[in-house]
Design a protein around this motif. Structure first.
Motif, PDB file in Angstrom:
ATOM      1  N   GLN A   1       0.471   4.071  -1.061  1.00 58.20           N
ATOM      2  CA  GLN A   1      -0.238   5.326  -0.814  1.00 58.20           C
ATOM      3  C   GLN A   1      -0.149   5.729   0.664  1.00 58.20           C
ATOM      4  O   GLN A   1      -0.197   6.908   0.986  1.00 58.20           O
ATOM      5  CB  GLN A   1      -1.704   5.255  -1.282  1.00 58.20           C
TER       6      GLN A   1
ATOM      7  N   ALA B   1       2.835   7.764   1.001  1.00 56.66           N
ATOM      8  CA  ALA B   1       2.569   9.067   0.381  1.00 56.66           C
ATOM      9  C   ALA B   1       1.739   9.944   1.321  1.00 56.66           C
ATOM     10  O   ALA B   1       2.022  11.130   1.467  1.00 56.66           O
ATOM     11  CB  ALA B   1       1.856   8.888  -0.948  1.00 56.66           C
ATOM     12  N   TYR B   2       0.736   9.367   1.976  1.00 58.38           N
ATOM     13  CA  TYR B   2      -0.086  10.133   2.915  1.00 58.38           C
ATOM     14  C   TYR B   2       0.757  10.658   4.084  1.00 58.38           C
ATOM     15  O   TYR B   2       0.621  11.807   4.498  1.00 58.38           O
ATOM     16  CB  TYR B   2      -1.231   9.283   3.468  1.00 58.38           C
TER      17      TYR B   2
ATOM     18  N   ASN C   1       0.843  -1.203   0.000  1.00 54.32           N
ATOM     19  CA  ASN C   1       0.000   0.000   0.000  1.00 54.32           C
ATOM     20  C   ASN C   1       0.880   1.255   0.000  1.00 54.32           C
ATOM     21  O   ASN C   1       0.944   1.966   1.008  1.00 54.32           O
ATOM     22  CB  ASN C   1      -0.905   0.001   1.241  1.00 54.32           C
TER      23      ASN C   1
END
Length: 131
Positions: free
Chosen positions: A107, A110-111, A105
């Motif tokens: 992302q 990135a978050y 995951n």
């Protein structure tokens, strides 16, 4: 480190400010202060001057940017010690699990990075706004 040195008879500790040593003139310190204000804003600039020239870390506690930097350093330290912490908690594969979760995951990473960036920018804008 200073606290350890102060408390141990095996160490010598001495804190000397520019006022104690006279190694740097007050005029030079004020020139540096103006430069720091221009780069970092008044609050962070003053905190750096107090730290670097007057051996005071009290101002760092009032600076959001400095506190945020200390928080990120703490997070980095936790990740550095993740294997020993996981072993102590009975989960020696914790680091591998975290890495696998990030690979599956991306992302999430990135978050986290966007959150770090947003808070860093907000802290910097707060310092600039006080300048």
């Amino acid at each position: 480190m200073l606290d350890v040195a102060r408390e141990s008879s095996d160490w010598f500790a001495q804190v000397l400010t520019v006022d104690n040593t006279g190694a740097i003139s007050r005029e030079a310190v004020e020139i540096q202060r103006r430069e720091y204000h221009g780069i970092y804003g008044d609050e962070a600039g003053d905190a750096l001057i107090e730290q670097e020239y007057f051996c005071s870390f009290e101002a760092a506690g009032r600076s959001v940017a400095v506190l945020w930097g200390l928080f990120l350093t703490g997070i980095g330290t936790v990740f550095q010690w993740l294997d020993p912490i996981a072993a102590a908690l009975g989960d020696p594969d914790l680091k591998a699990q975290v890495m696998e979760a990030l690979e599956d995951n991306p992302q999430y990473l990135a978050y986290v990075l966007m959150g770090i960036s947003a808070i860093t920018i907000a802290a910097r804008l707060r310092s600039v706004g006080k300048a």
